[in-house]
Design a protein around this motif. Structure first.
Motif, PDB file in Angstrom:
ATOM      1  N   GLU A  29     -11.760  31.658  32.433  1.00 25.02           N
ATOM      2  CA  GLU A  29     -11.809  31.159  31.058  1.00 25.02           C
ATOM      3  C   GLU A  29     -11.146  29.783  30.953  1.00 25.02           C
ATOM      4  O   GLU A  29     -11.721  28.834  30.418  1.00 25.02           O
ATOM      5  N   GLU A  35     -16.216  32.662  28.564  1.00 21.92           N
ATOM      6  CA  GLU A  35     -15.678  33.459  27.468  1.00 21.92           C
ATOM      7  C   GLU A  35     -15.976  34.924  27.760  1.00 21.92           C
ATOM      8  O   GLU A  35     -17.122  35.281  28.049  1.00 21.92           O
ATOM      9  N   THR A  36     -14.965  35.775  27.693  1.00 20.75           N
ATOM     10  CA  THR A  36     -15.154  37.201  27.950  1.00 20.75           C
ATOM     11  C   THR A  36     -15.886  37.841  26.776  1.00 20.75           C
ATOM     12  O   THR A  36     -15.446  37.742  25.640  1.00 20.75           O
ATOM     13  N   SER A  37     -17.009  38.485  27.086  1.00 14.32           N
ATOM     14  CA  SER A  37     -17.777  39.180  26.048  1.00 14.32           C
ATOM     15  C   SER A  37     -17.618  40.689  26.149  1.00 14.32           C
ATOM     16  O   SER A  37     -17.877  41.400  25.180  1.00 14.32           O
ATOM     17  N   LEU A  52     -18.599  37.856  31.445  1.00 17.73           N
ATOM     18  CA  LEU A  52     -18.148  36.569  30.936  1.00 17.73           C
ATOM     19  C   LEU A  52     -19.359  35.689  30.677  1.00 17.73           C
ATOM     20  O   LEU A  52     -20.267  35.614  31.516  1.00 17.73           O
TER      21      LEU A  52
END
Length: 155
Positions: A29, A35-37, A52
């Motif tokens: 990140e 971005e971690t989903s 991610l």
């Protein structure tokens, strides 16, 4: 895995193994801009599976301890059998961020014969990544003229 709304009928999503996925996620990140989903942990908080996102792309990751075959380059002396490539909007800015945040840069941004500008880097456990930006659209003929290769495939 739950199908995401609007997901394509078929897509390729790389999955990477990390010795320490809990440390890899914030590194990816901070340094590469993912971005971690989705993040699935066990009762002790150890990441079992994560997804991610970067733009409209995604990578999955998890740990190495659940079977005999998963391995991180970190545990293989830095050896890799693959490379993950990510197209970015501004490769020079992405490179500057990654370098400033601690990525090991294998090659700085450089124009390629096929019309992209690309840099190469290793992540916190030695996975090999390339990041590129298309700087000029090129036909197969243009690519052949610019390099020493025969180019075939869909135009």
């Amino acid at each position: 895995m739950v199908e995401k709304t609007g997901a394509a009928a078929a897509e390729v999503v790389p999955a990477l193994f990390y010795d320490d996925p809990n440390a890899a996620i914030p590194w990816l990140e901070r340094v590469f801009g993912f971005e971690t989903s989705l993040c699935v942990t066990d009762k002790d908080g150890k990441v079992q599976h994560a997804e991610l996102d970067f733009g409209n792309g995604r990578v999955m990751l998890g740990g190495t301890g659940w079977a005999d075959f998963p391995a991180s380059p970190k545990s293989l002396g830095g050896r890799n059998t693959q490379c993950v490539h990510v197209q970015v909007k501004d490769v020079n800015a992405h490179h500057a961020r990654a370098a400033a945040e601690g990525a090991t840069i294998a090659a700085p941004p450089e124009d390629q014969f096929y019309g992209d500008r690309v840099y190469r880097a290793f992540d916190c456990e030695g996975h090999f990544w390339t990041f590129g930006q298309t700087i000029r659209a090129m036909s197969h003929e243009d690519m052949e003229a610019a390099g020493e290769f025969v180019v075939k495939g869909k135009a």
